[in-house]
Scaffold this active site. Structure first.
Site, mmCIF file in Angstrom:
data_model
loop_
_atom_site.group_PDB
_atom_site.id
_atom_site.type_symbol
_atom_site.label_atom_id
_atom_site.label_comp_id
_atom_site.label_asym_id
_atom_site.label_seq_id
_atom_site.Cartn_x
_atom_site.Cartn_y
_atom_site.Cartn_z
ATOM 1 N N CYS A 175 4.228 5.885 22.482
ATOM 2 C CA CYS A 175 2.974 6.217 23.176
ATOM 3 C C CYS A 175 3.119 6.040 24.687
ATOM 4 C CB CYS A 175 1.846 5.331 22.637
ATOM 5 S SG CYS A 175 0.290 5.490 23.540
ATOM 6 N N CYS A 184 -5.579 34.547 16.230
ATOM 7 C CA CYS A 184 -6.464 34.611 15.062
ATOM 8 C C CYS A 184 -5.787 35.392 13.927
ATOM 9 C CB CYS A 184 -7.779 35.279 15.464
ATOM 10 S SG CYS A 184 -8.778 35.842 14.080
ATOM 11 N N CYS A 229 -7.703 38.595 12.731
ATOM 12 C CA CYS A 229 -8.075 39.619 13.712
ATOM 13 C C CYS A 229 -7.253 40.894 13.605
ATOM 14 C CB CYS A 229 -7.957 39.047 15.127
ATOM 15 S SG CYS A 229 -9.226 37.798 15.504
#
Length: 553
Positions: A97, A436, A439
């Site tokens: 991290c 998408c 689409c």
């Protein structure tokens, strides 16, 4: 990016060792032991669960002493450590991290500073990824996490991720909300800390006003409150004090250093004064202060995006303008070299960040703005004045205006008005996104529809990539979104289901726009594609007139 993560891991491991060394050095004399040996030994302890003790007796003793100052928690001792210490400050981290790596040295510095002050708080660190059971037992659910346990009661850290922020927060939570300074020497020493603080001058440490001051000190977690009843002491901290018997001011470690409180000595008013004034004229945006910036009570925020060497030329301009909008507009600098910080913002505008840029946000409603003129004092001041009085036009990102118009017209944010909302035609608009999955098939059907109706001069088909183009009158929540704008009412587009088949969309358009079959047949003289319904089955067919090939839909 992978190299940066690797460096972050290495830095985190080194800093984890420094945490123990720093805390121990505040109280123990380690001069007799070579620092490199201590660091190497601590790294070994952190890296290997069953690491053997160093062979060198001096280094081994140093490790034992430093670990007695900062507890290294694991699955076996984490819960017990909380129960056995009246006050325990815990840092939960993960080696991968980056934010943990950034916070670790500040935590270490705070631990050392609190030790030097004689604080009874114990310190602990926990690798939450390596010891998930221990992390769950003590409430570490993300990285980094700082927790303070007072008699077993958990307090989640809410202060700034700085050494002074941690020290102030811990002292307040453990019974020292206000520091009393009685002498000039103590005031001089306190100033050396270089932290932001609130100074209160009182004739005596009693009365309603002083009680409100203390209440505010307890409620405000990030800013240290100090008090004195000696004007000469107070003047060392805040030279602008005149003959007031009672005074409150805020002192910051920046050029715009002193802010005087002119309100009533009431907790709410004092807290508001501190909250509005505690940030510097220009706040440098980081991972560690991002939550505080987003949560600021100053809702109008002006961001400058630039690399460090460019910002050096702009900083004086930004500061000059910022002085005129203190407590009204928050000014923030983001280094574009820090892609993880700058890119999410710039993406909202469709900008690359290849040159200095000034933007603004209204965090109340999410409106965003862009300074499109040169960055100078005059333009920036006008930009901020318009932002403040509400006359600044919001910014909506847009691709470049397309030069050519195809059968399905490409619309961008800048052309939605002219191509759709102000067009005399009926407009069928497809709002899509390149990523998408649904689409592509829908787009092919729209192209077939456009061909079928291409002979009519009162309807057109268009599409817009709504992931990179915005308009105040286009609200797209999912992709694809299909909208039919009748020519006589562009304010209320009709939304079509993306589940409709091609024949259903054809029928829908004909019914809503009252297009007759005769008009369709006449239009076919100039159209390549006919979609017609069988009178018996109501099936819709596509006929390609050019070559006589019929495709069943």
């Amino acid at each position: 990016m992978r190299a940066r993560r690797h460096l972050a891991v290495v830095a985190l491991l080194a800093l984890a060792a420094l945490l123990a060394v720093s805390a121990a050095a505040a109280r123990l004399d380690l001069d007799e032991v070579d620092d490199s040996e201590v660091l190497e030994a601590l790294l070994a302890v952190d890296d290997e669960e069953d690491a053997a003790a160093p062979e060198d007796g001096g280094a081994a003793e140093a490790v034992r002493r430093t670990q007695s100052m900062v507890l290294v928690l694991d699955n076996d001792n984490a819960r017990r450590a909380v129960e056995e210490h009246a006050e325990l400050l815990l840092l939960g981290y993960a080696p991968w991290c980056e934010r943990s790596a950034q916070l670790m040295p500040r935590f270490a510095e705070a631990a050392a500073a609190l030790r030097a002050m004689g604080s009874a708080v114990a310190f602990a660190k926990l690798d939450g990824e390596r010891f998930p059971k221990a992390a769950a037992a003590v409430g570490v659910s993300g990285f980094p996490t700082v927790l303070l346990f007072v008699n077993g009661t958990e307090h989640i850290y809410t202060g700034l991720h700085t050494k002074d922020g941690i020290v102030t927060w811990v002292r307040k939570k453990t019974g020292t909300p206000v520091i009393t300074l009685q002498s000039k020497d103590s005031a001089v020493e306190f100033l050396k800390k270089g932290q932001t603080f609130a100074i209160g001058l009182f004739k005596s440490y009693e009365g309603a006003e002083h009680e409100e001051f203390v209440k505010a000190a307890i409620a405000e977690d990030e800013v240290q409150f100090v008090e004195t009843n000696d004007r000469d002491v107070a003047k060392i901290l805040f030279p602008g004090i005149a003959s007031e018997e009672q005074f409150l001011g805020l002192v910051k470690s920046e050029p715009e250093k002193f802010e005087k409180f002119d309100g009533a000595f009431e907790e709410k008013a004092i807290l508001q004064f501190v909250e509005l004034n505690k940030f510097p004229l220009v706040t440098v945006f980081t991972d560690l202060n991002s939550a505080k910036v987003y949560g600021s009570p100053i809702k109008l925020q002006v961001f400058t995006f630039a690399e460090a060497y460019d910002f050096e030329d702009l900083e004086s301009i930004i500061q000059e303008v910022a002085r005129g909008f203190k407590t009204k507009i928050m000014f923030i600098y983001v280094d574009t070299a820090e892609e993880n910080l700058a890119k999410p913002f710039l993406t909202l505008y469709g900008l690359e960040g290849d040159k200095p840029t000034v933007t603004a946000f209204n965090t109340n409603d999410g409106s965003k703005y862009l300074l499109e003129a040169d960055i100078n004092t005059k333009n920036l001041k006008e930009f901020c004045l318009s932002l403040l009085d509400g006359t600044l036009s919001p910014y909506f990102r847009s691709e470049k205006v397309p030069q050519e118009k195809g059968l399905v017209e490409k619309v961008v944010g800048r052309t939605l008005d002219s191509s759709v909302l102000e067009s005399p035609h009926h407009v069928f608009l497809e709002a899509y996104a390149p990523w998408c999955v649904d689409c592509e098939a829908i787009s092919k059907n729209i192209e077939k529809l456009a061909k079928h109706f291409s002979g009519l001069d009162n309807i057109k088909f268009a599409r817009i990539d709504a992931s990179v183009n915005e308009h105040p009158k286009l609200k797209v929540n999912n992709y694809p979104t299909l909208l039919l704008y009748p020519s006589d009412d562009k304010t209320n587009p009709i939304k079509l289901s993306k589940k409709l088949s091609l024949k259903d969309m054809t029928r829908f358009i004909k019914e809503k726009l009252q297009i007759s079959d005769i008009e369709i047949k006449e239009s076919l003289q100039t159209s390549d594609v006919e979609i017609k319904e069988s009178p018996q089955t109501s099936d819709v067919e596509t006929v390609v007139a050019a070559d006589g090939v019929k495709d069943e839909l």
